[in-house]
Design an enzyme around this catalytic site. Structure first.
Site, mmCIF file in Angstrom:
data_model
loop_
_atom_site.group_PDB
_atom_site.id
_atom_site.type_symbol
_atom_site.label_atom_id
_atom_site.label_comp_id
_atom_site.label_asym_id
_atom_site.label_seq_id
_atom_site.Cartn_x
_atom_site.Cartn_y
_atom_site.Cartn_z
ATOM 1 N N HIS A 1 9.285 -36.361 -2.060
ATOM 2 C CA HIS A 1 9.697 -34.948 -2.083
ATOM 3 C C HIS A 1 8.550 -34.078 -2.591
ATOM 4 O O HIS A 1 7.741 -34.526 -3.407
ATOM 5 C CB HIS A 1 10.922 -34.794 -2.994
ATOM 6 C CG HIS A 1 11.568 -33.456 -2.933
ATOM 7 N ND1 HIS A 1 11.104 -32.363 -3.651
ATOM 8 C CD2 HIS A 1 12.639 -33.014 -2.233
ATOM 9 C CE1 HIS A 1 11.868 -31.322 -3.395
ATOM 10 N NE2 HIS A 1 12.797 -31.667 -2.530
ATOM 11 N N ASP B 1 19.097 -30.090 1.433
ATOM 12 C CA ASP B 1 18.152 -29.605 0.426
ATOM 13 C C ASP B 1 18.820 -28.684 -0.583
ATOM 14 O O ASP B 1 18.166 -27.839 -1.188
ATOM 15 C CB ASP B 1 16.949 -28.900 1.058
ATOM 16 C CG ASP B 1 15.670 -29.101 0.249
ATOM 17 O OD1 ASP B 1 15.701 -29.886 -0.713
ATOM 18 O OD2 ASP B 1 14.646 -28.479 0.575
#
Length: 323
Positions: free
Chosen positions: A112, A237
């Site tokens: 990420h 997200d």
């Protein structure tokens, strides 16, 4: 929903002991919260990457002794050094001890984005800070790290390792032709990746992307054309993106664009193939494979008395309004 500690997590802590402490506390709490409702949630393990061996030990502890985890979350490079400017990357051979554990356990690793170091911010993004984060900088840093891991041969040495990145692949699908074209083996004979493979060959088997924060149907179609639908999975997200916005995009726009099989692969099946602990019998989460018909995608609506496929407007004489 698969949950994780918010970025940068332990990767943002330059002190080794502090980063390891944060990871352990976060993992214990994550397991506790997920197991309150494991049919609704799963978790990703946090680790400090200062010491690859210790990272492997914490991964093994969480995987074998705690419940509710389906994979690992690494927030890009590990910050180190008193000035926070040292960046530790996991394509370095010393990290093989960590990759060996992930390979043995079959634990997928999600990479990420995170913010840059103070030095990089000063040299690259000063005066253009708006580009240093989600708009551009995040993707540029993560795609370099992912390509570094692939081209260093990590996936060849550890064929059971699975890597994931978000945001529709952090620009890689769009650039994949040029990436493969320019990684010339005569020019870069010391590149560690297998000599008979291209970067694209790893997608769908060891490398996967998610749609997190990138709800563009043309971008999705580009990714499908370059890396195949089996390499893509739906993601949101949250809390950085809207759950309803992502859901409307997939359920109303993507649904009308893709065939039913690919829609269900991207929306459900691929996640179960990569995060195997989500499957019924593999962990506490109990998710099952489903056909498009079972997902209410395509086919005859027999439960509603449908007998004909493709009759979307049931009146032959006037156009009905969608309810």
């Amino acid at each position: 929903m698969v949950l994780s500690l918010v970025s940068p997590g332990p990767q943002g802590i330059p002190d080794k002991a502090g980063a390891e402490k944060m990871a352990r506390i976060a993992n214990d709490k994550m397991s506790e919260e997920v197991m309150k409702n494991p049919s609704r949630f799963a978790g990703l393990i946090s680790v400090s990457m200062h010491d690859p061996a210790q990272a492997g030990e914490e991964l093994r502890r969480c995987w074998n002794e705690l419940k509710g985890f389906a994979g690992i979350m690494l927030n890009d490079f590990q910050t180190a050094g008193e000035d926070r400017n040292t960046m530790l990357y996991y394509d370095d051979p010393e990290y093989d001890v960590f990759w060996k554990v992930a390979n043995e356990l079959g634990a997928p690793v999600y990479i990420h984005p995170r913010e840059a170091t103070p030095e990089i911010n000063e040299k690259m993004w000063k005066g253009r800070e708006h580009l240093g984060y989600s708009a551009l900088g995040y993707a540029n840093r993560v795609n370099m790290h992912l390509l570094g891991i692939i081209t260093a041969g990590v996936l060849d040495r550890f064929p059971n390792v699975k890597l994931l990145v978000g945001h529709m692949g952090e620009h890689i699908p769009y650039d994949l032709y040029r990436i493969d074209h320019k990684l010339n083996r005569a020019r870069f004979p010391k590149m560690g990746m297998r000599k008979d493979k291209l970067v694209r060959d790893y997608f769908g088997s060891q490398v996967f992307i998610t749609t997190s924060g990138h709800f563009s149907t043309p971008a999705l179609l580009c990714a499908m054309a370059e890396i195949g639908p089996e390499a893509i999975m739906f993601s949101i997200d949250y809390p950085f993106e809207s759950i309803p916005n992502a859901s409307v995009w997939f359920d109303e726009h993507v649904k009308d664009t893709l065939n039913a099989r690919d829609l269900v692969k991207i929306g459900r099946g691929n996640a179960l193939n990569v995060y195997e602990r989500l499957r019924e019998g593999k962990g506490p989460h109990g998710l099952k494979d489903k056909t498009p018909t079972e997902c209410d995608v395509g086919g005859l609506r027999t439960k509603d008395g449908e007998v004909e496929f493709g009759l979307y407007n049931k009146d032959f004489n006037k156009r009905l309004v969608k309810q």
